[in-house]
Design a protein around this motif. Structure first.
Motif, PDB file in Angstrom:
ATOM      1  N   UNK A  64      83.881  40.466 -27.943  1.00  0.00           N
ATOM      2  CA  UNK A  64      85.485  40.012 -26.808  1.00  0.00           C
ATOM      3  C   UNK A  64      86.167  40.861 -26.938  1.00  0.00           C
ATOM      4  N   UNK A  65      86.286  42.324 -27.112  1.00  0.00           N
ATOM      5  CA  UNK A  65      86.762  43.239 -25.909  1.00  0.00           C
ATOM      6  C   UNK A  65      86.390  43.433 -24.218  1.00  0.00           C
ATOM      7  N   UNK A  66      85.415  43.183 -24.720  1.00  0.00           N
ATOM      8  CA  UNK A  66      84.116  43.513 -23.318  1.00  0.00           C
ATOM      9  C   UNK A  66      84.554  42.604 -22.270  1.00  0.00           C
ATOM     10  N   UNK A  67      84.362  41.601 -23.009  1.00  0.00           N
ATOM     11  CA  UNK A  67      84.845  40.475 -21.662  1.00  0.00           C
ATOM     12  C   UNK A  67      85.861  40.540 -21.444  1.00  0.00           C
ATOM     13  N   UNK A  68      86.974  40.330 -22.693  1.00  0.00           N
ATOM     14  CA  UNK A  68      88.629  40.667 -22.100  1.00  0.00           C
ATOM     15  C   UNK A  68      88.558  41.267 -20.900  1.00  0.00           C
ATOM     16  N   UNK A  69      87.655  42.279 -21.363  1.00  0.00           N
ATOM     17  CA  UNK A  69      88.511  43.715 -20.488  1.00  0.00           C
ATOM     18  C   UNK A  69      87.662  43.034 -18.866  1.00  0.00           C
ATOM     19  N   UNK A  70      86.671  42.839 -19.073  1.00  0.00           N
ATOM     20  CA  UNK A  70      85.804  42.811 -17.834  1.00  0.00           C
ATOM     21  C   UNK A  70      86.421  41.496 -17.171  1.00  0.00           C
ATOM     22  N   UNK A  71      86.889  40.145 -17.839  1.00  0.00           N
ATOM     23  CA  UNK A  71      87.406  39.587 -16.622  1.00  0.00           C
ATOM     24  C   UNK A  71      89.023  39.488 -16.561  1.00  0.00           C
ATOM     25  N   UNK A  72      89.366  40.893 -16.531  1.00  0.00           N
ATOM     26  CA  UNK A  72      90.213  41.604 -15.977  1.00  0.00           C
ATOM     27  C   UNK A  72      89.868  42.122 -15.087  1.00  0.00           C
ATOM     28  N   UNK A  73      88.842  42.960 -14.688  1.00  0.00           N
ATOM     29  CA  UNK A  73      88.717  43.817 -13.947  1.00  0.00           C
ATOM     30  C   UNK A  73      87.888  42.609 -12.768  1.00  0.00           C
ATOM     31  N   UNK A  74      87.549  41.688 -12.531  1.00  0.00           N
ATOM     32  CA  UNK A  74      86.865  40.694 -11.763  1.00  0.00           C
ATOM     33  C   UNK A  74      87.729  40.417 -11.261  1.00  0.00           C
TER      34      UNK A  74
ATOM     35  N   UNK B  88      89.089  42.980  -3.210  1.00  0.00           N
ATOM     36  CA  UNK B  88      88.456  42.602  -1.874  1.00  0.00           C
ATOM     37  C   UNK B  88      89.089  41.530  -0.950  1.00  0.00           C
ATOM     38  N   UNK B  89      90.412  40.847  -1.487  1.00  0.00           N
ATOM     39  CA  UNK B  89      90.472  39.410  -0.908  1.00  0.00           C
ATOM     40  C   UNK B  89      91.573  40.557   0.472  1.00  0.00           C
ATOM     41  N   UNK B  90      91.773  40.262   1.954  1.00  0.00           N
ATOM     42  CA  UNK B  90      92.361  40.651   2.584  1.00  0.00           C
ATOM     43  C   UNK B  90      92.509  40.096   3.805  1.00  0.00           C
ATOM     44  N   UNK B  91      94.653  39.761   3.863  1.00  0.00           N
ATOM     45  CA  UNK B  91      95.060  38.627   4.580  1.00  0.00           C
ATOM     46  C   UNK B  91      94.957  39.470   5.928  1.00  0.00           C
ATOM     47  N   UNK B  92      94.718  38.065   6.902  1.00  0.00           N
ATOM     48  CA  UNK B  92      94.802  38.664   8.045  1.00  0.00           C
ATOM     49  C   UNK B  92      95.727  39.175   8.524  1.00  0.00           C
TER      50      UNK B  92
ATOM     51  N   UNK C 153      79.948  47.255  -6.606  1.00  0.00           N
ATOM     52  CA  UNK C 153      78.926  46.827  -6.111  1.00  0.00           C
ATOM     53  C   UNK C 153      78.183  47.032  -7.508  1.00  0.00           C
ATOM     54  N   UNK C 154      78.149  47.276  -8.395  1.00  0.00           N
ATOM     55  CA  UNK C 154      78.106  47.379  -9.690  1.00  0.00           C
ATOM     56  C   UNK C 154      77.722  46.346 -10.220  1.00  0.00           C
ATOM     57  N   UNK C 155      79.134  45.744 -10.462  1.00  0.00           N
ATOM     58  CA  UNK C 155      79.685  44.772 -10.661  1.00  0.00           C
ATOM     59  C   UNK C 155      78.915  42.986 -10.541  1.00  0.00           C
ATOM     60  N   UNK C 156      78.964  43.616  -8.921  1.00  0.00           N
ATOM     61  CA  UNK C 156      77.938  42.331  -8.240  1.00  0.00           C
ATOM     62  C   UNK C 156      76.199  42.204  -8.193  1.00  0.00           C
ATOM     63  N   UNK C 157      76.083  43.032  -8.320  1.00  0.00           N
ATOM     64  CA  UNK C 157      74.731  43.036  -9.248  1.00  0.00           C
ATOM     65  C   UNK C 157      74.702  42.139  -9.635  1.00  0.00           C
ATOM     66  N   UNK C 158      74.756  41.421 -10.499  1.00  0.00           N
ATOM     67  CA  UNK C 158      74.614  40.517 -11.636  1.00  0.00           C
ATOM     68  C   UNK C 158      75.639  39.265 -11.955  1.00  0.00           C
TER      69      UNK C 158
END
Length: 557
Positions: free
Chosen positions: A207-217, A224-228, A133-138
């Motif tokens: 650059x370090x933060x953006x790289x880590x953030x992209x991997x985290x996202x 969050x994705x679930x196969x039926x 939820x922390x990331x989705x808020x933004x």
């Protein structure tokens, strides 16, 4: 209005307040007290006033507030980092300008403190600890990109909120502070994350933060994705007929707005897959990535990584595409009913392979793509003050005073209208969807679509049939349109090794004509010279004759 500070507490700094307002493009300046009281939520506060460059603005605002109120800058900065609201009482208690009994904080010059805190490890642990939820808020409300893309987020607010979490964690790790440990930690924190002016992040840290953030996202979206569960069971069993029936029966899934946009984003990445396999891939992955069978990757000199995870798709009848030229070697299957008794086989996404990249990504600007489309258009393009861009008989009328990307998007839609006029709402939707695909291919922002049409299709008895036809048209027309662009983008001027036969004949005739002109000129010159010589000889003989007669007359005398 202040209750402890005097009403005119900003009188001595009114010029600075006006200058700040001009820099931030505000009609009325922000009061120093309001800035300090909102230090803990300064980004939301500035957003409410329409300030765009918030990350570079808040430091100058804090400096102004500290000077106008007569309080230490660190008090306001601390409230910002810890997200702890300040009260007017707390500010007045340390105001050396307006409170004669103020608690004066001794300023002492600290030596340069080496960074001994492992902020990198702290960032890594926070990326694991913070909830989804922390990331989705933004996520931007109007975001058209997937949540795996950084551009889908308000990065300025997200990074600042994350850095604030780092500071809170730093303070917690110190525990009971002795002496000036908190101040030393603060100096290390600022030195690690910010440049000397404290207005911008250090490039290396950002650059370090953006790289880590992209991997985290990316990880977060996949988690969050679930196969039926029913489809997963069919895939495990390899039941081709039942899987095919599942995809067709669940076509209405793609009338969901997010799913429809996922499908649009998948089209440029899955040129080699049939429509059936594109949908089946999206049932197994949150975002589609180029996927092929093992032998196809081997042909491209790529091998599977250790523990590579497959996706399961229909094999055997897939479109073949030349990886170097993009040339289609086998016709793509764009109808769901074309799959007949094909086996379910493992495919692997490109991210699950390793090897040398065959082609380099070519970056193009909106202006460059616009110039190519002008060639394709074969129409007069004019810019006018109008509500929207339109295609008329022999003229494309583009709305003036727009951004480059929006202008490009309008031209693409007009060219698609030229192919297929939007006599119905669904055709207009189709054209705009294709334009969105094209924009995505060139890494531009996709078009905002009126997705209400999807709701209409859901309510129609033949909605699934129309949706399947829409998907087929999207695949075929977007591919054809992109091929036209590619044909102009990679065309080269032919360098002639030797002139053509016609050019050689023309050249020979020019040389022959020039030679004849030269011969005629030579003859004329020679004739003129001879005539001059004859005239001169006659004159000479006449003179000689005259001289001879005069001599004889002299002798007679």
């Amino acid at each position: 209005m202040p209750t402890l500070f005097p009403d005119n507490y900003e009188k001595a700094n009114i010029a600075k307040r006006k200058k700040l307002a001009r820099n931030l493009k505000l009609k009325n300046g922000l009061s120093a007290l309001d800035i300090a009281l909102h230090a803990h939520d300064i980004f939301d506060y500035l957003t409410g006033y329409g300030v765009e460059k918030r990350n570079s603005a808040f430091v100058s605002l804090f400096q102004y507030a500290a000077e106008a109120l007569g309080v230490p800058y660190e008090i306001i900065e601390e409230a910002f980092f810890t997200q702890t609201p300040l009260s007017e009482e707390e500010l007045f208690a340390v105001s050396y300008l307006f409170n004669p009994n103020a608690k004066i904080i001794d300023k002492q010059d600290l030596p340069i403190v080496p960074i001994t805190i492992d902020f990198y490890s702290m960032c890594l642990s926070l990326f694991d600890e913070l909830p989804a939820s922390f990331w989705k808020d933004y996520v931007k409300a109007e975001a058209l990109l997937p949540e795996t893309k950084l551009d889908a987020y308000d990065l300025e607010k997200l990074l600042q909120a994350f850095v604030q979490q780092v500071w809170l964690k730093t303070k917690d790790s110190i525990g009971k502070a002795e002496g000036n440990e908190i101040e030393k930690a603060r100096q290390m924190f600022l030195a690690y994350f910010y440049r000397n002016d404290q207005k911008y992040y250090r490039k290396e840290t950002q650059d370090m933060l953006l790289g880590l953030l992209e991997n985290k996202l990316a990880e977060q979206v996949e988690e969050d994705f679930i196969i039926d569960a029913h489809l997963q069971k069919l895939l495990d069993e390899g039941d081709s007929n039942s899987i095919c029936a599942y995809v067709i029966d669940h076509l209405s899934d793609w009338l969901d707005e997010k799913n429809y946009q996922r499908f649009l984003r998948s089209i440029p990445k899955t040129k080699n897959l049939s429509l059936m396999n594109q949908l089946l891939l999206l049932y197994q992955r949150a975002e589609a990535v180029e996927s092929k069978e093992v032998h196809d990757w081997i042909r491209e000199n790529r091998t599977l990584k250790n523990n590579a995870e497959p996706v399961f798709l229909f094999g055997g009848n897939q479109q073949k595409v030349n990886s170097e030229t993009g040339e289609i070697l086998k016709e793509k299957q764009t109808l769901l009913t074309q799959i007949t008794h094909a086996p379910i086989v493992p495919y692997f996404e490109k991210t699950e392979t390793q090897g040398k990249e065959e082609t380099k990504k070519i970056e193009t600007s909106p202006k460059e793509v616009f110039a190519i489309l002008e060639k394709i258009a074969n129409r007069t393009i004019v810019f006018e003050e109008r509500e929207e861009s339109v295609l008329e008989d022999h003229t494309i009328r583009i709305k003036a005073n727009q951004g480059e990307e929006q202008t490009l998007a309008d031209l693409i839609v007009c060219l698609l209208e030229k192919e297929k006029q939007s006599s119905e709402e669904i055709i207009r939707f189709e054209n705009e969807s294709i334009a969105s695909i094209v924009m995505t291919v060139f890494c531009f922002k996709p078009l905002p679509l009126n997705l209400s049409l999807l709701t209409q299709l859901r309510s129609m008895n033949n909605g699934k049939v129309k949706l399947q036809q829409l998907f087929t048209d999207l695949l075929v027309r977007s591919d054809n349109f992109l091929q036209k662009i590619a044909a102009h983008m990679y065309e080269k001027e032919i360098e002639q090794v030797r002139p053509t036969l016609e050019e050689e004949i023309k050249r020979a005739r020019e040389l022959q004509s020039r030679a004849m002109d030269n011969v005629a000129t030579d003859k004329a010159n020679k004739k003129e010279e001879r005539s001059e010589e004859d005239y001169n000889l006659a004159d000479t003989l006449e003179k000689l004759k005259g001289n001879s007669e005069s001599s004889e007359d002299d002798k007679t005398d």
